[in-house]
Design a protein around this motif. Sequence first.
Motif, PDB file in Angstrom:
ATOM      1  N   LEU A   1      46.462  39.848   3.799  1.00 27.81           N
ATOM      2  CA  LEU A   1      45.500  38.794   4.101  1.00 27.81           C
ATOM      3  C   LEU A   1      44.507  39.357   5.113  1.00 27.81           C
ATOM      4  O   LEU A   1      44.906  39.883   6.152  1.00 27.81           O
ATOM      5  CB  LEU A   1      46.210  37.564   4.683  1.00 27.81           C
ATOM      6  CG  LEU A   1      47.338  36.976   3.830  1.00 27.81           C
ATOM      7  CD1 LEU A   1      47.969  35.783   4.540  1.00 27.81           C
ATOM      8  CD2 LEU A   1      46.834  36.590   2.453  1.00 27.81           C
ATOM      9  N   HIS A   2      43.209  39.276   4.792  1.00 24.46           N
ATOM     10  CA  HIS A   2      42.164  39.763   5.704  1.00 24.46           C
ATOM     11  C   HIS A   2      41.405  38.547   6.211  1.00 24.46           C
ATOM     12  O   HIS A   2      40.786  37.817   5.439  1.00 24.46           O
ATOM     13  CB  HIS A   2      41.222  40.727   4.987  1.00 24.46           C
ATOM     14  CG  HIS A   2      40.387  41.544   5.924  1.00 24.46           C
ATOM     15  ND1 HIS A   2      39.568  40.981   6.882  1.00 24.46           N
ATOM     16  CD2 HIS A   2      40.239  42.893   6.055  1.00 24.46           C
ATOM     17  CE1 HIS A   2      38.955  41.939   7.556  1.00 24.46           C
ATOM     18  NE2 HIS A   2      39.357  43.117   7.064  1.00 24.46           N
ATOM     19  N   ALA A   3      41.420  38.355   7.529  1.00 20.37           N
ATOM     20  CA  ALA A   3      40.845  37.154   8.139  1.00 20.37           C
ATOM     21  C   ALA A   3      39.385  37.307   8.543  1.00 20.37           C
ATOM     22  O   ALA A   3      38.920  36.664   9.480  1.00 20.37           O
ATOM     23  CB  ALA A   3      41.691  36.729   9.334  1.00 20.37           C
ATOM     24  N   GLY A   4      38.638  38.144   7.838  1.00 22.24           N
ATOM     25  CA  GLY A   4      37.193  38.189   8.003  1.00 22.24           C
ATOM     26  C   GLY A   4      36.664  39.265   8.932  1.00 22.24           C
ATOM     27  O   GLY A   4      37.411  39.966   9.598  1.00 22.24           O
ATOM     28  N   ASP A   5      35.332  39.373   8.958  1.00 18.36           N
ATOM     29  CA  ASP A   5      34.603  40.463   9.601  1.00 18.36           C
ATOM     30  C   ASP A   5      35.056  41.790   9.004  1.00 18.36           C
ATOM     31  O   ASP A   5      35.487  42.710   9.696  1.00 18.36           O
ATOM     32  CB  ASP A   5      34.746  40.442  11.124  1.00 18.36           C
ATOM     33  CG  ASP A   5      33.795  39.441  11.773  1.00 18.36           C
ATOM     34  OD1 ASP A   5      33.024  38.774  11.044  1.00 18.36           O
ATOM     35  OD2 ASP A   5      33.804  39.325  13.007  1.00 18.36           O
ATOM     36  N   ILE A   6      34.911  41.864   7.701  1.00 22.67           N
ATOM     37  CA  ILE A   6      35.319  43.021   6.918  1.00 22.67           C
ATOM     38  C   ILE A   6      34.312  44.160   7.133  1.00 22.67           C
ATOM     39  O   ILE A   6      34.704  45.280   7.446  1.00 22.67           O
ATOM     40  CB  ILE A   6      35.412  42.647   5.422  1.00 22.67           C
ATOM     41  CG1 ILE A   6      36.470  41.552   5.255  1.00 22.67           C
ATOM     42  CG2 ILE A   6      35.711  43.873   4.565  1.00 22.67           C
ATOM     43  CD1 ILE A   6      36.269  40.674   4.052  1.00 22.67           C
ATOM     44  N   GLY A   7      33.050  43.867   6.938  1.00 17.36           N
ATOM     45  CA  GLY A   7      32.000  44.839   7.202  1.00 17.36           C
ATOM     46  C   GLY A   7      31.687  45.794   6.069  1.00 17.36           C
ATOM     47  O   GLY A   7      30.576  46.281   5.974  1.00 17.36           O
ATOM     48  N   ASN A   8      32.637  46.084   5.214  1.00 17.25           N
ATOM     49  CA  ASN A   8      32.416  46.985   4.082  1.00 17.25           C
ATOM     50  C   ASN A   8      33.282  46.492   2.924  1.00 17.25           C
ATOM     51  O   ASN A   8      34.508  46.593   2.984  1.00 17.25           O
ATOM     52  CB  ASN A   8      32.782  48.421   4.453  1.00 17.25           C
ATOM     53  CG  ASN A   8      32.493  49.410   3.349  1.00 17.25           C
ATOM     54  OD1 ASN A   8      32.396  49.055   2.174  1.00 17.25           O
ATOM     55  ND2 ASN A   8      32.370  50.671   3.709  1.00 17.25           N
TER      56      ASN A   8
ATOM     57  N   ALA B   1      48.406  46.393  -2.042  1.00 18.89           N
ATOM     58  CA  ALA B   1      49.005  45.103  -2.416  1.00 18.89           C
ATOM     59  C   ALA B   1      47.875  44.125  -2.730  1.00 18.89           C
ATOM     60  O   ALA B   1      46.730  44.348  -2.334  1.00 18.89           O
ATOM     61  CB  ALA B   1      49.858  44.576  -1.261  1.00 18.89           C
ATOM     62  N   PRO B   2      48.190  43.016  -3.413  1.00 16.32           N
ATOM     63  CA  PRO B   2      47.170  41.999  -3.657  1.00 16.32           C
ATOM     64  C   PRO B   2      46.568  41.503  -2.342  1.00 16.32           C
ATOM     65  O   PRO B   2      47.283  41.335  -1.350  1.00 16.32           O
ATOM     66  CB  PRO B   2      47.936  40.880  -4.365  1.00 16.32           C
ATOM     67  CG  PRO B   2      49.131  41.558  -4.955  1.00 16.32           C
ATOM     68  CD  PRO B   2      49.480  42.672  -4.010  1.00 16.32           C
ATOM     69  N   VAL B   3      45.248  41.288  -2.347  1.00 16.53           N
ATOM     70  CA  VAL B   3      44.511  40.925  -1.134  1.00 16.53           C
ATOM     71  C   VAL B   3      43.866  39.554  -1.294  1.00 16.53           C
ATOM     72  O   VAL B   3      43.284  39.252  -2.335  1.00 16.53           O
ATOM     73  CB  VAL B   3      43.405  41.965  -0.836  1.00 16.53           C
ATOM     74  CG1 VAL B   3      42.548  41.534   0.357  1.00 16.53           C
ATOM     75  CG2 VAL B   3      43.996  43.342  -0.602  1.00 16.53           C
ATOM     76  N   THR B   4      43.961  38.757  -0.251  1.00 10.32           N
ATOM     77  CA  THR B   4      43.174  37.540  -0.122  1.00 10.32           C
ATOM     78  C   THR B   4      42.349  37.725   1.143  1.00 10.32           C
ATOM     79  O   THR B   4      42.886  38.064   2.198  1.00 10.32           O
ATOM     80  CB  THR B   4      44.061  36.289   0.007  1.00 10.32           C
ATOM     81  OG1 THR B   4      44.872  36.179  -1.162  1.00 10.32           O
ATOM     82  CG2 THR B   4      43.223  35.036   0.166  1.00 10.32           C
TER      83      THR B   4
END
Length: 162
Positions: free
Chosen positions: A38-45, A56-59
């Motif tokens: 789980l990625h909670a934002g401010d990915i940037g790329n 693994a599967p990503v949300t």
Amino acid sequence: MQPKNQSPSRMLIGVISDTHGLLRPEALEALDSVDRILHAGDIGNPAHLEALARIAPVTAIRGNIDHGPSAEALPETVSLKVGSLRIHMIHDRNALQADPDAEGWDVVISGHSHKPCIEESGCTLWLNPGAAGPRRFRLPITLAFLWEEAGQPHAKNQTLAV
């Protein structure tokens, strides 16, 4: 050392946030044995989500620095169920308008502050994995792990050796 997924019935979730365009090899290594990310934002790329999806599967949700067509495709918030855990993700915890207990969420995941935090309030576990990208504010470089045990959510923040 990260919690290892020793039990075939226990799902280990990796939680990462505020990568700000820097997906560290140490983060990829720490997440190597998780079942879900789980990625909670401010990915940037946006390519970093593809790299995480090879593990693994990503949300993922959009953070305040995420702009452009690929970022616009990401929701600002998401509610999902992983195993029996009801999880809500929002980048900035201060923007949450709902009552987690009334919504039935077991876990609320946020990022934005770069400060790793795990706290319980009512029936809800609040999890901020901190920031795994460029060092800011003299805070540690961290991510987190989330799992369910005996029907309850449990989390652990991990500092990355960078």
